[in-house]
Design an enzyme around this catalytic site. Structure first.
Site, PDB file in Angstrom:
ATOM      1  N   THR A   2       0.887  -1.056   0.136  1.00 40.34           N
ATOM      2  CA  THR A   2      -0.088   0.001   0.114  1.00 40.34           C
ATOM      3  C   THR A   2       1.011   1.247  -0.032  1.00 40.34           C
ATOM      4  OG1 THR A   2      -1.524  -1.133   1.250  1.00 40.34           O
ATOM      5  CG2 THR A   2      -1.987   1.333   1.288  1.00 40.34           C
TER       6      THR A   2
ATOM      7  N   TYR B 103     -12.348  -6.116  -5.358  1.00 40.83           N
ATOM      8  CA  TYR B 103     -13.295  -5.686  -6.355  1.00 40.83           C
ATOM      9  C   TYR B 103     -14.701  -6.633  -6.149  1.00 40.83           C
ATOM     10  CZ  TYR B 103     -15.818  -3.737 -10.302  1.00 40.83           C
ATOM     11  OH  TYR B 103     -16.903  -3.014 -11.272  1.00 40.83           O
TER      12      TYR B 103
ATOM     13  N   LYS C 218       0.327 -10.366   7.872  1.00 32.41           N
ATOM     14  CA  LYS C 218       0.502  -9.002   8.126  1.00 32.41           C
ATOM     15  C   LYS C 218      -0.735  -8.264   8.214  1.00 32.41           C
ATOM     16  CE  LYS C 218       2.157  -4.415   5.880  1.00 32.41           C
ATOM     17  NZ  LYS C 218       0.661  -3.689   6.037  1.00 32.41           N
TER      18      LYS C 218
ATOM     19  N   TYR D 106      -1.937 -10.669   3.631  1.00 35.25           N
ATOM     20  CA  TYR D 106      -2.055  -9.183   3.886  1.00 35.25           C
ATOM     21  C   TYR D 106      -3.692  -8.927   4.487  1.00 35.25           C
ATOM     22  CZ  TYR D 106      -0.893  -4.323   3.110  1.00 35.25           C
ATOM     23  OH  TYR D 106      -0.813  -2.945   3.305  1.00 35.25           O
TER      24      TYR D 106
END
Length: 313
Positions: free
Chosen positions: A50, A113, A169, A140
């Site tokens: 990110t 999405y 994470k 993640y």
């Protein structure tokens, strides 16, 4: 799955991607960022996440980042690469490209999405593991960026048990679920399964209840500060850990400087990290990826003041 001796731990900052005024990858600044992090004592680096604006970059730009960082790190610490995309096939292609560049591990979200079911998340990571072969994959968990999908602890633990995931994470911002994951790991006897927090603000607490390390965006700016927290907790010096965390808590106010009425939260936060690195002389240009809006001169000056307050200038 990595052995306990190989388990990810410590401070592993998620690199920003320095850009030129023409929006190309600035490899010279990226090399200086690697040096800044290694000098700060980090135990790994994470690119194309990110903070790295990985989903904004072209495939060619992503490859430039991968090859530059792998070359500059030169095996001193593990290099983790993001494989973050809307589908399993697209994430798998990112994994293949990262392996070609020589990374040491992969960090992947669930697909986004389209809405996903836990069974589909499990299928996703299982397929990615087959693409990665012997290279560790870390899940993640960042619901805010993938349509609100929270990675279920039970799925993560089961995939860890099967050797498909090497760890997680956790950037969910949900400390209760993070603590539950730590407890679930203990109950499952998965000592080699790494749990890393993505929070900049509660690192001392998270380390205290059993996470293995931190992947802080603010670590781009002050990696040594987060290393001091990690080392202090390891040494049992909770007072020092809290002092450092409090200082970094205040430094994190740089993300609040930009006027949110004219730009989004990502532009404000990533822009602040890049401006701070620019003011520290680490990167040559503070631009974030298009169409993000850059910070203005007054905002840049305010960030300079916060760096001075934190003892970084």
């Amino acid at each position: 799955m990595p052995t306990s001796a190989q388990k990810l731990s410590g401070v592993v900052p998620p690199f920003v991607t320095p850009l030129t005024p023409e929006y190309d990858v600035d490899t010279a600044s990226l090399a200086r960022l690697v040096e800044h992090q290694l000098t700060g004592g980090v135990r790994g680096v994470f690119v194309l996440g990110t903070s790295g604006e990985g989903t904004f970059l072209t495939d060619e730009q992503r490859q430039t980042v991968l090859e530059t960082v792998v070359s500059e790190v030169a095996g001193q610490v593990p290099v983790l690469a993001g494989a973050i995309d809307t589908s399993t096939a697209r994430a798998g292609a990112h994994i293949s490209a990262a392996l070609k560049a020589g990374v040491d591990a992969i960090v992947a979200t669930a697909p986004f999405y389209a809405a996903t079911h836990p069974a589909e998340i499990e299928r996703h990571f299982t397929r990615l593991a087959s693409v990665a072969e012997d290279t560790p994959i870390y899940a993640y968990d960042i619901p805010s960026r993938i349509g609100g999908t929270k990675l279920p602890s039970a799925v993560m633990i089961e995939l860890g048990r099967q050797g498909i995931l090497a760890g997680v994470k956790d950037s969910s911002g949900q400390d209760t679920s993070l603590r539950k994951l730590v407890l679930d790991r203990t109950d499952a006897g998965l000592d080699g399964f790494a749990i890393m927090t993505g929070s900049e603000l509660t690192v001392d607490c998270a380390l205290d209840f059993g996470v293995d390390g931190v992947v802080p965006g603010l670590g781009n700016v002050d990696p040594a500060g987060y290393v001091r927290i990690f080392d202090a907790v390891a040494a049992g010096d909770r007072e020092l850990a809290r002092r450092e965390q409090d200082r970094l808590f205040r430094l994190f106010e740089i993300v609040e400087v930009a006027d949110r009425s004219r730009m989004g939260a990502s532009s404000a936060a990533l822009g602040a990290f890049k401006v701070a690195l620019f003011l520290l002389g680490v990167i040559a240009c503070p631009l974030t990826a298009y169409p993000s809006i850059p910070l203005d001169d007054a905002e840049i000056s305010r960030i300079g003041g916060l760096l001075e307050r934190a003892g970084l200038r």
